[in-house]
Structures are given as C-alpha cells and as structure tokens.
Scaffold this active site. Structure first.
Site, short mmCIF file in Angstrom:
data_model
loop_
_atom_site.label_atom_id
_atom_site.label_comp_id
_atom_site.label_asym_id
_atom_site.label_seq_id
_atom_site.Cartn_x
_atom_site.Cartn_y
_atom_site.Cartn_z
CG ASP A 1 41.63 42.12 46.32
OD1 ASP A 1 40.52 42.10 45.76
OD2 ASP A 1 42.60 42.76 45.87
CD GLU B 1 35.81 45.31 39.49
OE1 GLU B 1 36.75 44.52 39.69
OE2 GLU B 1 35.24 45.94 40.41
O1 KIV Z 1 37.92 40.80 44.87
C1 KIV Z 1 36.91 40.59 44.18
O2 KIV Z 1 35.81 40.32 44.69
C2 KIV Z 1 37.04 40.67 42.73
C3 KIV Z 1 35.77 40.65 41.95
C4 KIV Z 1 35.11 41.96 42.00
C5 KIV Z 1 36.00 40.19 40.56
O3 KIV Z 1 38.11 40.79 42.22
#
Ligand code: KIV
Length: 271
Positions: free
Chosen positions: A51, A189
């Site tokens: 997202d 994260e």
């Molecule tokens: O939306 C995204 O790019 C993510 C990553 C940061 C893992 O969830």
C-alpha cells in the site's frame, strides 16, 4: 531462455524450506507490469504490491488513502508480469480492521480479481478475527508488525518501534500468535536488530525485515527507494543501488534539448 513451464514458482512452502536451510529471502515492492517484469526476471523471491503505492505511485503523504479497487488494479498489473515470484498484496486501510466479514470479502476480491497469491495485513492479536477468517478461506496471510504505517496517526512518527521492553514483549507475543494461527510469514518493520533476531529465532515461519537488521530470514525494500527514484527519502536502513531520479532527469533533459534543436528525429528516425 527458460519457458514458462521450466520456471519453478516460489510458493509459501518454498519460502518455508528456504528458512529451514538458512537461505535468505529477497522481497521488493511492485505496483505495475513493466517494473514487475524486470524484478521477476532478476529472480526476486517475493513481490509485494504494497500500500506504499499510495505514497510512491499516487503522491499521498500516508498509506491511508489508497482504496481496495486501486490495490486490485496495481495487483492485477503485477500478476500479468510474474512467472516466478510469490505475489503478496496489502489489504488497504479500512478494508479489514474491526470487521472480519469485510476482511474476508476484501481478501477474496483481491484473490479473484487480481489473481494474486496471498495477502498481508498490519497488526497482531487485535486483528485476529480478520486473519483467522481469511485463513479459513484458504488464502495465505502474511503478518506485519513493528512500524505499521496504517497506524501512523496512533504512533505520531515513523521512528523505530519496540525499543521499550513492554512493546518488544508484545511484538514477540504477536509474532508467536501469528505463527500459531497459520500466517506463512511476517514482515518486521523498523525495530531493533536484536529484537528481530530474537523473533526470527523464536518462530519457524520466515521473518522478512525492513529496517530490522541483518538477522531476519529475508529483506524487503521499496523498489523505488532502492533505485533512487524517490529522491528525498534517506533512512539509515536504505541502501540505494542506483540514482535513477538524476539519471532519468538527465536523459529527459537531453531529449528536450534534442527536440528543441531539431536533432531528434534524424533522417534515420523517420519514415
Ligand atoms: O507497503 C509497503 O511497501 C510495505 C513494505 C514497507 C513492507 O508494507
């Protein structure tokens, strides 16, 4: 050149086997057909239709505005390009929190309308009903703990999470819980490397880190950050492999100058 049939697809079982034999897993974001083709041809194991498309593709400040329809559009573009990688799609904000029936219907729309292989949800025990209901329909689920950008207005900042003992303990508990209910992997994260190490050693499912140090079972980055297309984002965990913002800008400046000077098109470049 390998044909479609010769390519061994990455599945959740392949990822589990990679963890078991200590082979690191590579994961990158993809939002469109052309980029997904390049990343898949390069051999990346997992493509995440994140997202983060809300920031990277649409220019929003947060991931909150992106809709389920928009995620399905990005995911179906990526799926058309992929021969090998496992494709994981983020359930967007508002499509699963607090309502497990809605969560299942969102996940089913993603799987049916895009052809994706799995979904990712942010959160631990607090979203257990949503995760369990999606899993019960046979849809593979990836968890996401630590900094969860859909909760940015609760956290207030994008700084490192789980530095305090209470939050670290809850994160370990959540990781064990996600494993127990059947998630095939977890993204961690922006948390301390030693905590990520402890999680990766505690659970048997693959742990993929972003800003979570070197001890996880794999790494994920936003492709546009790695390639230097998103110029102003410079967190400590990011390694830039190209400076494409400057490279593309330079190429376009040359094109503009060639058009203005009538160097382009040449006699050879016309019919
Ligand atoms: O939306 C995204 O790019 C993510 C990553 C940061 C893992 O969830």
């Amino acid at each position: 050149m390998s044909t479609y049939k010769e390519v061994k697809r990455v599945t959740t079982h392949v990822l589990q086997a990679m963890k078991a034999r200590n082979e690191k897993i590579s994961m990158l974001t993809a939002y469109d057909y052309s980029m997904a083709r390049i990343l898949d041809a390069a051999g990346v194991d997992i493509l995440l239709v994140g997202d983060s498309a809300s920031n990277v593709m649409a220019g929003h400040e947060t991931t909150l505005p992106i809709t389920l329809d928009q995620m399905i559009y990005h995911a179906s573009s990526v799926i058309r390009a992929v021969k090998r990688a496992l494709v994981v799609v983020d359930l967007p904000f508002g499509s699963y929190q607090g309502n497990s029936r809605k969560a299942l219907s969102s996940a089913i729309r993603i799987m049916k309308e895009s052809g994706a292989h799995s979904v990712k949800l942010e959160g631990g025990e607090e979203i257990k009903d949503s995760i369990k209901r999606i899993l019960s329909a046979g849809v593979p689920v990836m968890g996401h703990l630590g900094l969860t950008p859909q909760s940015i207005y609760k956290f207030g900042t994008y700084t490192v999470r789980a530095k305090e003992e209470a939050e670290a303990e809850k994160l370990i508990k959540d990781a064990k819980f996600l494993e127990k209910i059947g998630c095939f992997g977890i993204v961690l994260e922006k948390i301390p490397a030693q905590l990520a190490k402890q999680v990766a050693e505690t659970v048997k499912i693959p742990i993929i880190g972003i800003g979570a140090g070197k001890f996880t079972d794999g790494q994920v980055l936003v492709t546009h950050d790695l390639l230097g297309i998103t110029k102003d984002f410079q967190p400590r965990f990011l390694r830039r492999y190209l400076e494409l913002f400057e490279e593309i800008k330079g190429a376009v400046e040359t094109y503009i100058s060639d058009v203005k000077s009538q160097d382009f098109p040449s006699n050879k470049e016309q019919y």
